[in-house]
Design an enzyme around this catalytic site. Structure first.
Site, mmCIF file in Angstrom:
data_model
loop_
_atom_site.group_PDB
_atom_site.id
_atom_site.type_symbol
_atom_site.label_atom_id
_atom_site.label_comp_id
_atom_site.label_asym_id
_atom_site.label_seq_id
_atom_site.Cartn_x
_atom_site.Cartn_y
_atom_site.Cartn_z
ATOM 1 C CG ASP A 285 -2.286 0.607 0.958
ATOM 2 O OD1 ASP A 285 -2.292 1.818 0.700
ATOM 3 O OD2 ASP A 285 -3.330 -0.079 1.017
ATOM 4 C CG HIS B 73 -5.248 3.871 0.675
ATOM 5 N ND1 HIS B 73 -4.831 2.580 0.474
ATOM 6 C CD2 HIS B 73 -6.480 3.964 0.123
ATOM 7 C CE1 HIS B 73 -5.778 1.925 -0.187
ATOM 8 N NE2 HIS B 73 -6.793 2.742 -0.407
ATOM 9 C CB SER C 215 -9.167 0.669 -0.561
ATOM 10 O OG SER C 215 -8.457 0.844 -1.742
#
Ligand SMILES: *[C@@H]1O[C@H](CO)[C@@H](O)[C@H](O)[C@H]1NC(C)=O
Ligand SMILES: *[C@@H]1O[C@H](CO)[C@@H](O)[C@H](O)[C@H]1NC(C)=O
Ligand SMILES: *[C@@H]1O[C@H](CO)[C@@H](O)[C@H](O)[C@H]1NC(C)=O
Ligand SMILES: *[C@@H]1O[C@H](CO)[C@@H](O)[C@H](O)[C@H]1NC(C)=O
Ligand SMILES: *[C@@H]1O[C@H](CO)[C@@H](O)[C@H](O)[C@H]1NC(C)=O
Length: 768
Positions: A146, A220, A547
């Protein structure tokens, strides 16, 4: 957030193709069996790859040496796939094509990044079953590919954890604002990959936007890592909302982060290098909340590398994508990948919008300040002179028209919190965000910087009509905090849908998991709204996307892995799929936010259903799949021997004798394709189930027949004598009735029942 990333992606594709001079990065697949004996490095194939690069460099050298850049080897891949990434010109490629052992060269490509409450919603309870102390005490390592991690976050502290498992071979790479002491017994590894990214954009990483280290500058990666394996943190909340205990699905897992995503996305050459390394490092599960456009498995880099990791026993869970609700948008759809869709939980952050005519509507927001007064409501022409005023794009609103008023803005083009900022800068007092029909009743909750709320498609339609029809429209917004008990799960409109274009003989996505308004760890440096002007600091943030659903499933897979060490990735997938549920918390079938007429969600939205970790831990039967089964599957879909070779990384010859069909792959669901005029046409698929429940057990089959076919199962009873025993059965689909409109589908299911065990497989029949 979702839209912003997609938009960025499109823009980048354009600029990159212009910027592409002669050279670009290719992911080159080589045939390991052709490795030259003269290359005497036994433990590394790198020497072979380097000799290839040297050869093509010399062969393609023009008279004028200035003209061409030398080819450059970026990565050697040896664990999850076999080959290398190199920066090559067309001419280099021509010579490479003639090399013995060359299989294919795939241009590098950009992929994009696609929870206090969720453990409770998923039925995980402290001290019980999957969250029992003995199950949580074992070592499981989740690898997260990620945007990096914010290591100081409480979700990643290691108090009370045992030493790092001795088989772990990973490292903690140092870099900007990240030292090896940032890793601990929880965060046991951190690496960065950017060679492919820098080549893709033809420039160095911009260090004012990205940390050149595993530190997360986007939030994220921190969010997804915490969802999969973050600690239990009490009293987590975002600006007072969603207050409760935050916890990863497998909260005692070790986490290893591989930073492959930078401010403009993630290049596949970097992603593959990380997957290759992660398997050597010793991860048990890989979580990838990223993806690109669906393509055949032999040219899909993530599919190829995942095939390699699966062979090594490492399950890869991937997000299905955020391109819904349009059909055939599902990505990461290879049969060995766990493809995860997104749906809601019953937690909401409701708001109420009241119009001047007395009508009121329920919306959603994480702004939870005081109620606004009843204020003039403006939209489009009445808010600005430019066409973009409808979308509240920066500079499109006229302060004179919006000052002190509530502005209605259409969703899309720019970020949702950014629209709020535009309204605020222009002097507006509030904002309502309108959904179009495709966005349906999907309500994102955003931490707006002014009183603002999302509204569903039907409310939005009424409000547009109201604004057109009255002289002085007005509205007020009030905020109701955090509420529980809504019907859930409901499929998110953004969640990518099947049928899979590249593998229509497999139902994809596989399952759905929570992905709407998910609370998880957040870097202290980044504002919750992503806006520079927003000075709020938070420890947790709420995001939506596949996600967010993917790491739920990676974490649950890690739980199953700790309970069943000998299960293959296919067995874990099977357990999660056959125990998934299709009814919501009110006992009604799961519905779809994308439908304005409240039609129900189908397996093309949720696959086998919503994951149910506790049932998955004891599924009764599993459908296992071996590497050879997958290779036979490639034969049935007519892959060439070199296409198969780059997946198998060795010799494999399709059997001429065996009658094979794609539908025979031992998948825990059934996709059947008939011609539109099929009448009395029949198809028989074989399945093998392995007993992992009680040694002696007798299963009987139950069925929900899809319309337009007669399904017969032979035998209808399966009697097991011991654990690990395998029994097979056949399913025959007979098309009945007349011709169909191409694209007609019907749905059903097969359930093997023995006491409390219910092993369910969905069936989808499509007339082409
Ligand atoms: C790096 O990013 C900053 C902020 O977006 C920008 O102002 C700057 O020009 C960038 N630098 C380079 C070298 O691209
Ligand atoms: C609901 O919408 C779906 C898809 O848009 C359509 O196929 C279906 O016929 C509609 N159902 C009703 C009852 O209008
Ligand atoms: C593969 O080739 C066979 C024989 O040519 C054909 O019947 C079949 O439809 C093909 N299958 C696919 C998936 O293309
Ligand atoms: C289909 O099967 C039915 C029942 O066996 C039979 O009556 C009918 O003639 C068949 N139709 C065709 C086109 O084969
Ligand atoms: C399934 O069908 C195949 C092919 O017709 C047959 O050989 C096999 O015995 C059948 N298996 C079962 C369990 O009925």
């Amino acid at each position: 957030m979702i839209f912003r990333i997609l938009f960025l992606f499109l823009v980048l594709m354009v600029t990159n193709s212009i910027a592409l001079a002669d050279q670009q990065t290719y992911i080159v697949h080589m045939d390991k069996t052709k490795i030259k004996a003269s290359i005497h490095s036994k433990d590394s194939s790198k020497a072979w790859f380097e000799s290839i690069i040297d050869f093509i460099s010399e062969a393609s050298m023009p008279e004028d040496k200035e003209e061409i850049l030398a080819p450059q080897l970026l990565y050697a891949y040896e664990t999850s796939l076999f080959g290398f990434a190199a920066h090559l010109s067309k001419k280099h490629l021509k010579y490479l094509n003639q090399m013995d052992g060359f299989l294919s060269a795939i241009p590098d490509e950009l992929s994009t990044l696609h929870t206090t409450y969720t453990p409770h919603f998923l039925g995980l309870k402290n001290g019980r079953s999957l969250w029992s102390s003995s199950n949580l005490a074992t070592n499981v390592i989740i690898g997260v590919l990620d945007s990096g991690i914010w290591p100081e976050h409480t979700s990643f502290q290691d108090s009370g954890m045992s030493p790092v498992p001795s088989h772990w071979k990973g490292v903690c790479e140092q870099g900007t604002k990240f030292s090896s002491s940032n890793c601990n017994k929880k965060l046991i590894g951190a690496r960065v990959y950017f060679k492919g990214y820098e080549k893709f954009f033809g420039k160095k990483i911009n260090e004012t936007v990205d940390y050149l280290s595993p530190r997360d500058s986007q939030g994220h990666g921190t969010h997804t890592a915490a969802t999969a394996g973050g600690n239990v943190v009490k009293n987590a909340n975002l600006l007072g909302q969603a207050r409760g205990t935050a916890s990863g699905m497998r909260y005692t897992s070790r986490i290893a982060v591989y930073k492959v995503c930078w401010s403009s996305g993630c290049t596949n050459s970097d992603v593959l290098a990380a997957m290759d390394q992660a398997v050597s490092d010793g991860v048990d599960v890989l979580s990838l909340s990223l993806g690109s456009i669906p393509k055949p498995f032999y040219s899909d880099s993530i599919a190829i590398a995942s095939f390699g990791t699966t062979k090594k026993g490492v399950l890869v869970a991937c997000s299905a994508g955020n391109s819904g609700p349009f059909p055939s948008t599902v990505g990461n759809g290879a049969p060995w990948i766990m493809t995860v869709a997104a749906s809601s939980t019953d937690r909401t952050f409701p708001t109420k919008v009241k119009l001047g005519n007395g009508q009121s509507f329920k919306g959603s927001s994480l702004y939870q300040g005081k109620k606004t007064n009843q204020l003039p409501l403006v939209y489009g022409e009445s808010a600005g002179t430019k066409k973009e005023a409808q979308y509240c794009i920066g500079g499109s609103l006229d302060s004179k028209l919006v000052h002190g008023k509530i502005v209605a803005c259409e969703r899309g083009i720019n970020g949702r919190t950014e629209k709020g900022e535009v309204v605020k800068v222009a002097g507006g007092a509030g904002m309502i965000l309108l959904n179009n029909d495709y966005q349906g009743e999907e309500l994102f909750s955003d931490p707006h910087i002014l009183p603002a709320t999302s509204l569903g498609a039907s409310a939005s339609k009424t409000i547009r009509g109201y604004i057109q029809s009255v002289k002085k429209p007005t509205a007020s917004i009030s905020f109701m905090g955090t509420k529980f008990g809504d019907p859930a799960p409901v499929m998110a409109a953004f969640s990518s849908r099947g049928p899979s274009l590249v593998g229509p003989d497999i139902i994809k996505p596989d399952v759905t998991a929570p992905g709407v308004n998910i609370l998880a760890a957040w870097p202290a440096k980044i504002s919750p709204s992503f806006l520079m002007s927003d000075k709020r600091k938070v420890l947790f943030n709420i995001l939506s996307g596949t996600s967010m659903s993917c790491p739920h499933v990676s974490g649950i897979a890690a739980l199953l892995k700790s309970l069943h060490k000998d299960w293959s990735p296919a067995a874990i997938k099977s357990a999660l799929m056959t125990t998934a549920y299709i009814l919501n918390n009110k006992g009604a079938p799961i519905s779809d936010m994308a439908s304005t007429n409240s039609s129900l969600a189908t397996p093309f939205a949720f696959g086998s259903g919503h994951v149910n970790p506790v049932s998955a831990s004891d599924p009764g039967l599993v459908y296992d799949i071996s590497t050879k089964d997958y290779l036979n599957y490639f034969c049935t879909i007519n892959y060439t021997s070199s296409q198969i070779a780059l997946l198998s990384r060795g010799k494999f010859v399709c059997s001429k004798k065996a009658v094979l069909q794609a539908g025979d792959l031992n998948y825990p669901s059934f996709a059947v394709l008939f011609g539109r005029n099929a009448l009395n046409a029949s198809m028989t698929y074989k399945r093998v189930v392995t007993n992992v429940g009680k040694p002696q057990s007798a299963y009987a089959v139950k069925m929900e027949q899809p319309n337009g076919v007669t399904v017969t199962i032979e035998p209808r009873k399966l009697k097991f004598e011991k654990l690990g025993q395998k029994l097979s059965y056949n399913v025959t689909f007979l098309a009945i009735g007349g011709a169909r409109v191409p694209g007609t589908t019907s749905f059903g299911s097969i359930i093997w029942v023995c006491g409390r065990y219910k092993v369910r497989s969905p069936m989808v029949v499509t007339w082409q």
